[in-house]
Design an enzyme around this catalytic site. Structure first.
Site, PDB file in Angstrom:
ATOM      1  N   HIS A   1       0.819  -1.214   0.000  1.00 16.06           N
ATOM      2  CA  HIS A   1       0.000   0.000   0.000  1.00 16.06           C
ATOM      3  C   HIS A   1       0.853   1.265   0.000  1.00 16.06           C
ATOM      4  O   HIS A   1       0.360   2.354   0.288  1.00 16.06           O
ATOM      5  CB  HIS A   1      -1.017  -0.003   1.144  1.00 16.06           C
ATOM      6  CG  HIS A   1      -1.832  -1.254   1.189  1.00 16.06           C
ATOM      7  ND1 HIS A   1      -2.607  -1.660   0.120  1.00 16.06           N
ATOM      8  CD2 HIS A   1      -1.961  -2.213   2.144  1.00 16.06           C
ATOM      9  CE1 HIS A   1      -3.187  -2.807   0.431  1.00 16.06           C
ATOM     10  NE2 HIS A   1      -2.805  -3.164   1.633  1.00 16.06           N
TER      11      HIS A   1
ATOM     12  N   ASP B   1       4.312  -1.066  -4.412  1.00 15.50           N
ATOM     13  CA  ASP B   1       3.346  -1.867  -5.164  1.00 15.50           C
ATOM     14  C   ASP B   1       3.586  -1.780  -6.667  1.00 15.50           C
ATOM     15  O   ASP B   1       3.426  -2.771  -7.390  1.00 15.50           O
ATOM     16  CB  ASP B   1       1.917  -1.430  -4.836  1.00 15.50           C
ATOM     17  CG  ASP B   1       1.455  -1.910  -3.462  1.00 15.50           C
ATOM     18  OD1 ASP B   1       2.234  -2.620  -2.795  1.00 15.50           O
ATOM     19  OD2 ASP B   1       0.332  -1.566  -3.062  1.00 15.50           O
TER      20      ASP B   1
END
Length: 223
Positions: free
Chosen positions: A181, A186
């Site tokens: 996150h 990511d």
């Protein structure tokens, strides 16, 4: 039929599309009303043998646009404090303008026609990028208006997993859940995953396609 060098080029692999891996962190699920808080992009390149690999990385913390909704549940989930001055946040315009500039150069340098967003559950990231570009009146959006490469769907097909962390681990890619996150983390992991999926298909003999020149010409004539 295109020669081997063309099929080993980025422009030959994806029908002229230039894939760019994107991840966004936001203050909600509504791209029109909820703030875009962080965005990262990883461009991709092919080596001389046609193996896909990450290229350039861009990363920005983003200031909420005026009137943006900040959903407490979303902020608790991603751990972002939009008011923290240490974020070094920039405006949506500055973040997207820089990303678009790099992407347009990549399109030109790689001989492609248009960029396409690669993302995990790509509809979400695509919608926030499009909404931000519209708010900023960035008319030269290099990304396709609706087509995407979704690594969640591709991972479900190839690996039997749709969650990013599980797909990465199944593909042999390390994944640190404590860094999840973060748009930068990511995006980097999604880029590695997409490259592995594309390269695995090549290793298995799925690319280049074993089609006769006449078949390709017939298909092109129908487009």
């Amino acid at each position: 039929m295109a020669d081997k060098s063309d099929l080993n080029a980025l422009s030959g692999r994806f029908r002229g599309f230039y894939p760019v891996v994107i991840d966004v962190e936001t203050a909600g699920f509504n791209a029109k009303t909820d703030a875009l808080l962080e965005v990262a992009a990883v461009t991709l390149k092919m080596d001389q043998d046609g193996w896909l690999q990450p290229d350039e990385t861009l990363h920005f913390h983003v200031e909420p646009f005026e009137g943006a909704i900040l959903e407490p549940a979303a902020l608790a989930f991603n751990g972002i404090d939009p008011t923290n001055p240490l974020r070094g946040a920039v405006s949506e315009y500055d973040a997207l303008h820089e990303i678009f500039k790099v992407v347009r150069k990549g399109i030109k340098d790689r001989g492609c026609n248009r960029a396409i967003i690669v993302a995990h559950n790509a509809t979400f990231d695509h919608s926030f990028m499009a909404a931000a570009a519209e708010r900023c009146s960035l008319k030269r959006n290099p990304f396709h208006p609706f087509a995407t490469f979704d690594t969640a769907a591709l991972s479900g097909l190839v690996l039997g997993q749709t969650v990013l962390a599980k797909a990465c681990i199944t593909a042999g890619i390390a994944f640190d859940s404590s860094q999840a996150h973060s748009a930068l983390y990511d995006t980097n992991q999604t880029a590695l995953l997409f490259c592995e999926l594309v390269n695995r298909w090549k290793r298995l003999g799925g690319w280049p396609l074993a089609l006769e020149e006449s078949s390709l010409e017939d298909t092109s004539a129908e487009d």
